[in-house]
Design a protein around this motif. Structure first.
Motif, PDB file in Angstrom:
ATOM      1  N   ARG A   1     -33.114   0.988  -3.902  1.00  0.00           N
ATOM      2  CA  ARG A   1     -34.308   0.976  -3.353  1.00  0.00           C
ATOM      3  C   ARG A   1     -35.325  -0.121  -3.838  1.00  0.00           C
ATOM      4  O   ARG A   1     -35.151  -0.551  -5.000  1.00  0.00           O
ATOM      5  CB  ARG A   1     -35.041   2.431  -3.238  1.00  0.00           C
ATOM      6  N   ALA A   2     -36.182  -0.363  -3.133  1.00  0.00           N
ATOM      7  CA  ALA A   2     -37.266  -1.347  -3.686  1.00  0.00           C
ATOM      8  C   ALA A   2     -38.527  -1.207  -3.103  1.00  0.00           C
ATOM      9  O   ALA A   2     -38.837  -0.578  -1.817  1.00  0.00           O
ATOM     10  CB  ALA A   2     -36.837  -2.820  -3.234  1.00  0.00           C
ATOM     11  N   ASN A   3     -39.583  -1.616  -3.879  1.00  0.00           N
ATOM     12  CA  ASN A   3     -41.120  -1.581  -3.340  1.00  0.00           C
ATOM     13  C   ASN A   3     -41.609  -2.998  -3.425  1.00  0.00           C
ATOM     14  O   ASN A   3     -41.166  -3.763  -4.145  1.00  0.00           O
ATOM     15  CB  ASN A   3     -42.157  -0.840  -4.227  1.00  0.00           C
ATOM     16  N   ARG A   4     -42.539  -3.241  -2.393  1.00  0.00           N
ATOM     17  CA  ARG A   4     -43.220  -4.393  -2.501  1.00  0.00           C
ATOM     18  C   ARG A   4     -43.975  -4.569  -3.622  1.00  0.00           C
ATOM     19  O   ARG A   4     -44.834  -3.862  -3.984  1.00  0.00           O
ATOM     20  CB  ARG A   4     -43.930  -4.636  -1.256  1.00  0.00           C
ATOM     21  N   SER A   5     -44.088  -6.089  -3.894  1.00  0.00           N
ATOM     22  CA  SER A   5     -45.459  -6.389  -4.762  1.00  0.00           C
ATOM     23  C   SER A   5     -46.565  -6.546  -3.879  1.00  0.00           C
ATOM     24  O   SER A   5     -46.691  -7.502  -3.215  1.00  0.00           O
ATOM     25  CB  SER A   5     -45.118  -7.888  -5.462  1.00  0.00           C
TER      26      SER A   5
ATOM     27  N   ARG B   1     -39.632  -5.264  -5.666  1.00  0.00           N
ATOM     28  CA  ARG B   1     -38.747  -5.010  -7.072  1.00  0.00           C
ATOM     29  C   ARG B   1     -37.860  -3.571  -6.739  1.00  0.00           C
ATOM     30  O   ARG B   1     -38.726  -2.749  -6.238  1.00  0.00           O
ATOM     31  CB  ARG B   1     -39.663  -4.784  -8.354  1.00  0.00           C
ATOM     32  N   THR B   2     -36.780  -3.649  -7.276  1.00  0.00           N
ATOM     33  CA  THR B   2     -35.955  -2.529  -7.257  1.00  0.00           C
ATOM     34  C   THR B   2     -36.395  -1.488  -8.247  1.00  0.00           C
ATOM     35  O   THR B   2     -36.800  -1.977  -9.355  1.00  0.00           O
ATOM     36  CB  THR B   2     -34.570  -2.945  -7.254  1.00  0.00           C
ATOM     37  N   THR B   3     -36.195  -0.226  -8.090  1.00  0.00           N
ATOM     38  CA  THR B   3     -36.549   0.672  -9.069  1.00  0.00           C
ATOM     39  C   THR B   3     -35.363   1.393  -9.362  1.00  0.00           C
ATOM     40  O   THR B   3     -35.407   2.359 -10.271  1.00  0.00           O
ATOM     41  CB  THR B   3     -37.512   1.761  -8.488  1.00  0.00           C
ATOM     42  N   ALA B   4     -34.030   1.419  -8.806  1.00  0.00           N
ATOM     43  CA  ALA B   4     -32.984   1.875  -9.180  1.00  0.00           C
ATOM     44  C   ALA B   4     -31.862   1.117  -8.507  1.00  0.00           C
ATOM     45  O   ALA B   4     -32.029   1.084  -7.119  1.00  0.00           O
ATOM     46  CB  ALA B   4     -32.904   3.507  -9.088  1.00  0.00           C
ATOM     47  N   VAL B   5     -30.747   0.980  -8.994  1.00  0.00           N
ATOM     48  CA  VAL B   5     -29.564   0.602  -8.082  1.00  0.00           C
ATOM     49  C   VAL B   5     -28.419   1.417  -8.842  1.00  0.00           C
ATOM     50  O   VAL B   5     -27.885   1.243 -10.082  1.00  0.00           O
ATOM     51  CB  VAL B   5     -29.288  -0.932  -8.709  1.00  0.00           C
ATOM     52  N   TYR B   6     -28.093   2.471  -8.050  1.00  0.00           N
ATOM     53  CA  TYR B   6     -26.899   3.416  -8.577  1.00  0.00           C
ATOM     54  C   TYR B   6     -25.481   2.924  -8.020  1.00  0.00           C
ATOM     55  O   TYR B   6     -25.343   2.330  -6.735  1.00  0.00           O
ATOM     56  CB  TYR B   6     -27.354   4.646  -7.872  1.00  0.00           C
ATOM     57  N   GLY B   7     -24.480   2.849  -8.975  1.00  0.00           N
ATOM     58  CA  GLY B   7     -23.159   2.774  -8.425  1.00  0.00           C
ATOM     59  C   GLY B   7     -21.974   3.848  -9.061  1.00  0.00           C
ATOM     60  O   GLY B   7     -22.576   4.502  -9.303  1.00  0.00           O
ATOM     61  N   SER B   8     -21.133   3.229  -8.837  1.00  0.00           N
ATOM     62  CA  SER B   8     -19.979   4.157  -9.856  1.00  0.00           C
ATOM     63  C   SER B   8     -19.903   5.421  -9.672  1.00  0.00           C
ATOM     64  O   SER B   8     -20.091   6.356 -10.337  1.00  0.00           O
ATOM     65  CB  SER B   8     -20.149   3.954 -11.102  1.00  0.00           C
TER      66      SER B   8
ATOM     67  N   ARG C   1     -46.447   4.410  -3.102  1.00  0.00           N
ATOM     68  CA  ARG C   1     -45.786   3.636  -3.835  1.00  0.00           C
ATOM     69  C   ARG C   1     -45.911   3.835  -5.293  1.00  0.00           C
ATOM     70  O   ARG C   1     -46.848   3.727  -6.153  1.00  0.00           O
ATOM     71  CB  ARG C   1     -46.216   2.363  -3.378  1.00  0.00           C
ATOM     72  N   SER C   2     -44.538   4.236  -6.005  1.00  0.00           N
ATOM     73  CA  SER C   2     -44.335   4.123  -7.178  1.00  0.00           C
ATOM     74  C   SER C   2     -43.207   3.749  -7.716  1.00  0.00           C
ATOM     75  O   SER C   2     -42.131   3.684  -7.078  1.00  0.00           O
ATOM     76  CB  SER C   2     -44.381   5.805  -7.515  1.00  0.00           C
ATOM     77  N   ASP C   3     -43.146   2.774  -8.829  1.00  0.00           N
ATOM     78  CA  ASP C   3     -41.886   2.380  -9.351  1.00  0.00           C
ATOM     79  C   ASP C   3     -41.096   3.421 -10.149  1.00  0.00           C
ATOM     80  O   ASP C   3     -40.010   3.146 -10.792  1.00  0.00           O
ATOM     81  CB  ASP C   3     -42.163   1.073 -10.231  1.00  0.00           C
ATOM     82  N   ARG C   4     -41.625   4.415 -10.533  1.00  0.00           N
ATOM     83  CA  ARG C   4     -41.067   5.600 -11.189  1.00  0.00           C
ATOM     84  C   ARG C   4     -39.779   5.939 -10.294  1.00  0.00           C
ATOM     85  O   ARG C   4     -39.826   6.102  -9.373  1.00  0.00           O
ATOM     86  CB  ARG C   4     -42.030   6.673 -11.720  1.00  0.00           C
ATOM     87  N   VAL C   5     -38.769   6.239 -11.321  1.00  0.00           N
ATOM     88  CA  VAL C   5     -37.447   6.892 -10.520  1.00  0.00           C
ATOM     89  C   VAL C   5     -37.778   8.096 -10.070  1.00  0.00           C
ATOM     90  O   VAL C   5     -36.989   8.535  -9.188  1.00  0.00           O
ATOM     91  CB  VAL C   5     -36.610   6.706 -11.603  1.00  0.00           C
ATOM     92  N   ILE C   6     -38.926   8.681 -10.382  1.00  0.00           N
ATOM     93  CA  ILE C   6     -38.876  10.023  -9.904  1.00  0.00           C
ATOM     94  C   ILE C   6     -39.930   9.942  -8.518  1.00  0.00           C
ATOM     95  O   ILE C   6     -40.393  10.858  -7.977  1.00  0.00           O
ATOM     96  CB  ILE C   6     -39.939  11.067 -10.867  1.00  0.00           C
ATOM     97  N   ALA C   7     -39.959   8.760  -7.867  1.00  0.00           N
ATOM     98  CA  ALA C   7     -40.888   8.766  -6.836  1.00  0.00           C
ATOM     99  C   ALA C   7     -39.867   9.175  -5.604  1.00  0.00           C
ATOM    100  O   ALA C   7     -38.527   9.549  -5.785  1.00  0.00           O
ATOM    101  CB  ALA C   7     -40.848   7.145  -6.352  1.00  0.00           C
ATOM    102  N   THR C   8     -40.384   9.304  -4.446  1.00  0.00           N
ATOM    103  CA  THR C   8     -39.674  10.043  -3.345  1.00  0.00           C
ATOM    104  C   THR C   8     -39.699   9.209  -2.154  1.00  0.00           C
ATOM    105  O   THR C   8     -38.814   9.578  -1.237  1.00  0.00           O
ATOM    106  CB  THR C   8     -40.245  11.542  -2.985  1.00  0.00           C
TER     107      THR C   8
ATOM    108  N   ASN D   1     -29.028   9.222   5.624  1.00  0.00           N
ATOM    109  CA  ASN D   1     -28.946   9.464   4.059  1.00  0.00           C
ATOM    110  C   ASN D   1     -29.529   8.329   2.906  1.00  0.00           C
ATOM    111  O   ASN D   1     -30.066   8.889   1.981  1.00  0.00           O
ATOM    112  CB  ASN D   1     -27.481   9.427   3.758  1.00  0.00           C
ATOM    113  N   VAL D   2     -29.464   7.075   3.406  1.00  0.00           N
ATOM    114  CA  VAL D   2     -30.006   6.086   2.406  1.00  0.00           C
ATOM    115  C   VAL D   2     -31.434   6.163   2.143  1.00  0.00           C
ATOM    116  O   VAL D   2     -32.096   6.103   1.140  1.00  0.00           O
ATOM    117  CB  VAL D   2     -29.466   4.860   2.775  1.00  0.00           C
ATOM    118  N   PRO D   3     -32.355   6.467   3.063  1.00  0.00           N
ATOM    119  CA  PRO D   3     -33.714   6.715   2.829  1.00  0.00           C
ATOM    120  C   PRO D   3     -33.972   7.503   2.091  1.00  0.00           C
ATOM    121  O   PRO D   3     -35.160   7.623   1.305  1.00  0.00           O
ATOM    122  CB  PRO D   3     -34.202   6.732   4.346  1.00  0.00           C
ATOM    123  N   LYS D   4     -33.299   8.479   1.924  1.00  0.00           N
ATOM    124  CA  LYS D   4     -33.595   9.966   1.104  1.00  0.00           C
ATOM    125  C   LYS D   4     -33.197   9.534  -0.148  1.00  0.00           C
ATOM    126  O   LYS D   4     -33.240  10.385  -1.172  1.00  0.00           O
ATOM    127  CB  LYS D   4     -32.760  11.073   1.585  1.00  0.00           C
TER     128      LYS D   4
END
Lengths: 195, 557
Positions: B138-142, B172-179, B89-96, B120-123
């Motif tokens: 994506r999101a991680n639990r507190s 908490r979400t760690t990235a929300v990509y759009g556009s 569990r990592s909040d960093r955008v570089i998590a996998t 696709n989405v889980p990746k």
């Protein structure tokens, strides 16, 4: 063939041009041109990939401006282009000139006729009509009466030739800085996230 | 001829005051923030919400679909729940890997869509979505709060209010990509739509529905554990749970890379502030609303925690500022002539930047009729400002520079501290980073965020040119200045397009850039975790889909 969004074609085109040595400003035109061409059903990513691969570095400072640089210069002057044809130096690929005049037509709400040996194109706000084929030639550009079409092209994703896309991605990779301890530590505080 | 009765347009605060990072980094959410304008729109249009799919097993693994059904269109959040070991569990955008992953779908997904997205989405970045999807996140639990809430609910008890207040969210979400990223629909797909055409409304809708999912999942896990004894979170506590978010440097260049959009946002906010300041008096209803909102702001400031050395004193100052403001209001400040203007003038002398900007947001609260319409001006077609006007002369460009960039021309960019940083994109995760120019490799691959230095260099080069030379001719010879010429021209008619700060200075605080943008989203409780990443809370106290229709409009933030 990969399916790419117009935003991805724009961003990868911009980075690839930069990776090839283009100044950022011209690289932005490269991305926008590839996007514009793709949105009008023309091979935008492919044309840009061919130009960047042929150039082996940016033309700026060589005294021989490429289609990208000539197109940018023509588009910079688009507001003053009238029905008197303006002639460009020979370009390897008219598409990248057409694209930039297309972007100018979108912004200025004007229409332009571009002609070269082998074809002609009319660009207007959101419109393109294209006849003939893209081949190396000098070009002329003049303003014409505004065609009455205001429907923007579809923003849907487009297929891109795999080799061209791979070439753009390889060039785009050159703008990235390889990972280091500093880059990994750079963005976060390094705290435990299990809280 | 009929008399002209429209109010005079009052002067806006000048960019020299507004576009400084210390002030932008003190920004607070307001009526114009995207989360609030989204929920107002959904409520006014009577959107309906349902959860047509809930397929989650006893280990908390599976998927669910949440729909928002409007008069013209339907959007669906597809949520995938995973069983993530704690050590991943990592909040960093570089998590996998993440506890949950999401896509916002344009319409109602069928089985094939869900099957495609489940591959696709889980990746996340390593997967590929399509024109049918509007965002990827994506999101991680507190972990702390999650365990507590599951334990309590499973035992048939309510969670501890103090713990809920302290954390504020279950996920908490760690990235929300759009556009257009990772295959998602291009921004132009949404551009003409009534609600989703506004900036970040698609992303904010996804986050709002993720909040519902986080509640549903925690209650599901409590039922698995506690069976018939398990209970649900009761309404007062329930609303206090928002969605957390960790935001790092990746977001910082956005405001710099979208100058026309930044101008649209800041112009809307400054216009709103100016309209309220121009009001001759404060009627009782407006006073009551203001007092109520001021009390909410004081409660928020009291609950707002941070362990960061920059933010701790700022929070203390904000609380003191709000006490002073409350005293001032109690002393009759709203009964004077042009009371809102008078308060703003007073605040500039009496309060810190935190308090001044909180007040600027608060005075908008009673005035939805006057300011809410400005949200329609916050989207912009950036293609309209892209073209360089090459028929401008060198003299005209130089006068723009001297008007808009006097702050940059005075900086000695050769001094080591004035060019100490460089912005770059890391090869590892394609994310923006900030390096130390004099200590780290990579500066030759610098991103063009060195605005003040670049404008300074452009100004120096233009001094060598004839005043009558056309910019098109200059740029044919000096193409390295195209990017900077474009920026200066964008600013010609967009006064709030540029952050007036040296973004490569050793003193730069990137969190100030993040906070400005996140306040426009509607975030609260900014909690910097370093000088370059911040945790925030979204939708705290907001309605849920099932009570949006019955809760009072826009009273939650």
């Amino acid at each position: 063939m990969p399916v790419m969004t117009l935003a991805e074609i724009d961003a990868t085109g911009r980075k690839a041009a930069r990776g090839c040595g283009c100044p950022w400003g011209l690289a932005e035109e490269a991305g926008k041109s590839a996007r514009w061409l793709a949105s009008h059903g023309l091979p935008g990513a492919e044309s840009l990939a061919a130009l960047l691969q042929d150039n082996e570095g940016c033309c700026v400072g060589t005294g021989k401006p490429c289609a990208l640089a000539l197109g940018a210069s023509l588009a910079d002057r688009a507001a003053t282009i009238d029905d008197e044809p303006v002639r460009t130096a020979p370009v390897a690929d008219p598409l990248l000139v057409i694209a930039q005049m297309g972007c100018a037509a979108d912004a200025l709400h004007r229409s332009f006729l571009l002609e070269w040996h082998g074809g002609r194109a009319i660009v207007g706000r959101h419109t393109l009509s294209f006849e003939g084929s893209a081949m190396a030639s000098d070009m002329t550009c003049r303003a014409i009466a505004d065609p009455d079409n205001r429907v923007p092209p579809s923003p849907a994703s487009r297929t891109v030739a795999g080799q061209a896309w791979a070439a753009l991605e390889a060039l785009a990779h050159r703008v990235l800085v390889p990972a280091s301890d500093a880059s990994r530590a750079g963005a976060g505080a390094g705290l435990q996230d299990n809280d | 001829m009929e008399p002209h009765t429209a109010p005079l347009t009052p002067p806006l605060r000048p960019p020299s005051q507004v576009m400084r990072l210390a002030r932008m980094g003190s920004a607070h959410q307001s009526r114009l923030s995207f989360m609030r304008s989204l929920l107002r729109s959904l409520k006014r249009e009577n959107w309906a919400f349902d959860r047509p799919v809930w397929s989650v097993d006893d280990h908390g693994v599976g998927h669910a679909v949440y729909r928002a059904i409007g008069p013209r269109r339907t959007y669906s959040l597809i949520a995938f729940a995973h069983d993530l070991p704690d050590d991943m569990r990592s909040d960093r955008v570089i998590a996998t890997a993440w506890d949950a992953t999401f896509a916002l779908f344009d319409g109602t997904p069928d089985k094939d869509d869900i099957a495609r997205l489940s591959r696709n989405v889980p990746k996340q970045e390593a997967g590929r979505i399509s024109d049918r999807e509007l965002s990827l996140s994506r999101a991680n639990r507190s972990v702390r709060l999650w365990s507590h809430v599951v334990d309590r609910l499973a035992a048939g008890q309510q969670p501890d209010a103090e713990q809920i207040n302290a954390v504020g969210y279950l996920m908490r979400t760690t990235a929300v990509y759009g556009s257009g990223k990772f295959g998602a629909a291009d921004r132009a797909v949404l551009a003409g739509r009534t609600i989703m055409g506004a900036p970040f409304h698609a992303e904010m809708l996804a986050v709002w529905l993720i909040r519902s999912f986080s509640l549903d999942l925690v209650e599901h896990m409590a039922r698995v554990r506690g069976g018939d004894r398990a209970t649900r979170i009761a309404a007062p506590l329930r609303h206090r749970l928002g969605i957390g978010n960790s935001t790092g440097l990746g977001m910082a260049p956005f405001l710099v890379n979208h100058p026309a959009l930044l101008n649209a946002w800041m112009t809307a906010r400054e216009t709103a502030i100016a309209r309220v300041r121009a009001l001759p008096d404060a009627p009782p209803a407006a006073q009551a609303t203001f007092r109520r909102r001021l009390e909410q702001a004081r409660e928020n400031a009291a609950d707002w925690r941070s362990e960061h050395p920059v933010q701790i004193p700022r929070l203390e100052a904000l609380r003191a500022d709000l006490d002073l403001l409350a005293d001032r209001v109690a002393g009759g400040a709203l009964d004077t002539e042009a009371p809102w203007d008078a308060l703003m003038l007073w605040s500039a002398k009496a309060l810190t930047l935190e308090g001044q900007e909180q007040l600027a947001s608060l005075i908008l609260e009673p005035h939805g009729d006057l300011v809410d319409e400005l949200t329609a001006e916050m989207a912009t077609d950036e293609a309209d400002s892209f073209r360089i006007e090459g028929t401008m002369t060198v003299a005209a460009l130089r006068s723009l520079i001297s008007r808009d960039y006097d702050w940059a021309i005075g900086i000695d960019h050769d001094a080591a501290d004035r060019c100490a940083r460089f912005w770059y994109v890391s090869e590892e995760k394609l994310e923006p980073r900030l390096g130390q120019r004099h200590e780290e490799p990579g500066a030759e691959r610098e991103q063009p965020l060195d605005i003040s230095r670049a404008v300074h260099a452009l100004d120096t080069a233009l001094r060598e040119e004839d005043n009558a030379t056309l910019i098109a001719d200059f740029l044919l010879r000096r193409a390295e200045f195209r990017h900077t010429v474009r920026r200066v021209q964008i600013g010609a008619t967009r006064p709030y397009s540029e952050i007036r700060e040296n973004l490569i200075d050793s003193d730069l605080l990137p969190i100030d850039m993040l906070r400005c943008k996140l306040a426009f989203f509607g975030a609260s409780r900014f909690d910097p975790r370093s000088d370059r990443w911040v945790r925030i809370c979204l939708y705290r106290n907001a309605p849920f889909p099932d009570d949006l229709a019955t809760m009072p409009e826009d009273e939650w933030a």
